[in-house]
Design a protein around this motif. Structure first.
Motif, PDB file in Angstrom:
ATOM      1  N   LEU A  46       0.785  -1.221  -0.211  1.00 46.45           N
ATOM      2  CA  LEU A  46       0.158  -0.067  -0.110  1.00 46.45           C
ATOM      3  C   LEU A  46       0.937   1.339   0.110  1.00 46.45           C
ATOM      4  O   LEU A  46       0.717   2.272  -0.358  1.00 46.45           O
ATOM      5  N   VAL A  47       2.036   1.364   0.840  1.00 45.25           N
ATOM      6  CA  VAL A  47       2.688   2.372   0.973  1.00 45.25           C
ATOM      7  C   VAL A  47       3.643   2.578  -0.444  1.00 45.25           C
ATOM      8  O   VAL A  47       3.443   4.007  -1.083  1.00 45.25           O
ATOM      9  N   SER A  49       2.675   1.649  -3.493  1.00 46.96           N
ATOM     10  CA  SER A  49       1.505   1.846  -4.569  1.00 46.96           C
ATOM     11  C   SER A  49       1.084   3.298  -4.630  1.00 46.96           C
ATOM     12  O   SER A  49       0.554   3.658  -5.366  1.00 46.96           O
ATOM     13  N   GLU A  50       1.243   3.901  -3.407  1.00 44.35           N
ATOM     14  CA  GLU A  50       0.827   5.361  -3.234  1.00 44.35           C
ATOM     15  C   GLU A  50       1.785   6.080  -3.713  1.00 44.35           C
ATOM     16  O   GLU A  50       1.514   7.629  -3.625  1.00 44.35           O
ATOM     17  N   GLN A  51       3.025   5.926  -3.815  1.00 42.17           N
ATOM     18  CA  GLN A  51       4.099   6.875  -4.157  1.00 42.17           C
ATOM     19  C   GLN A  51       4.078   7.100  -5.647  1.00 42.17           C
ATOM     20  O   GLN A  51       3.643   6.141  -6.324  1.00 42.17           O
ATOM     21  N   ASP A  52       4.796   7.888  -6.129  1.00 37.21           N
ATOM     22  CA  ASP A  52       4.919   8.180  -7.556  1.00 37.21           C
ATOM     23  C   ASP A  52       6.181   7.501  -8.368  1.00 37.21           C
ATOM     24  O   ASP A  52       6.402   7.921  -9.456  1.00 37.21           O
TER      25      ASP A  52
END
Length: 86
Positions: A46-47, A49-52
């Motif tokens: 989750l962490v 996948s939320e980053q660019d």
């Protein structure tokens, strides 16, 4: 997108089209991961996948074992199932 990631995506799509998730549940129940491993894996997923930073995510994903990839596939399938029913 790596070949492994593409296979995961195709597998998720195929499983979503199939409303019977019992075969997926059987696969997940036979994994060698314990609960803390799964929680850590999902948190990391989750962490990242939320980053660019797609390359960082791809590098991390490419180093996962088959059981970890199956957990992520199962997570995405069940998450999508619940999103569609609510």
């Amino acid at each position: 997108m790596t070949e492994q990631a593409q296979q995961l995506d195709n597998g998720v799509i195929a499983e979503l089209q199939n409303k019977d998730h019992s075969s997926l549940a059987q696969q997940l129940n036979g994994l060698t991961c314990d609960h803390s491993d799964i929680v850590e894996l999902l948190a990391h997923y989750l962490v990242l996948s939320e980053q660019d930073d797609d390359q960082k995510f791809d590098d991390w994903y490419d180093n996962l074992c088959e059981d970890q990839q199956l957990v992520l596939k199962g997570f995405e399938i069940i998450r999508a199932h619940y999103e569609n029913t609510n």
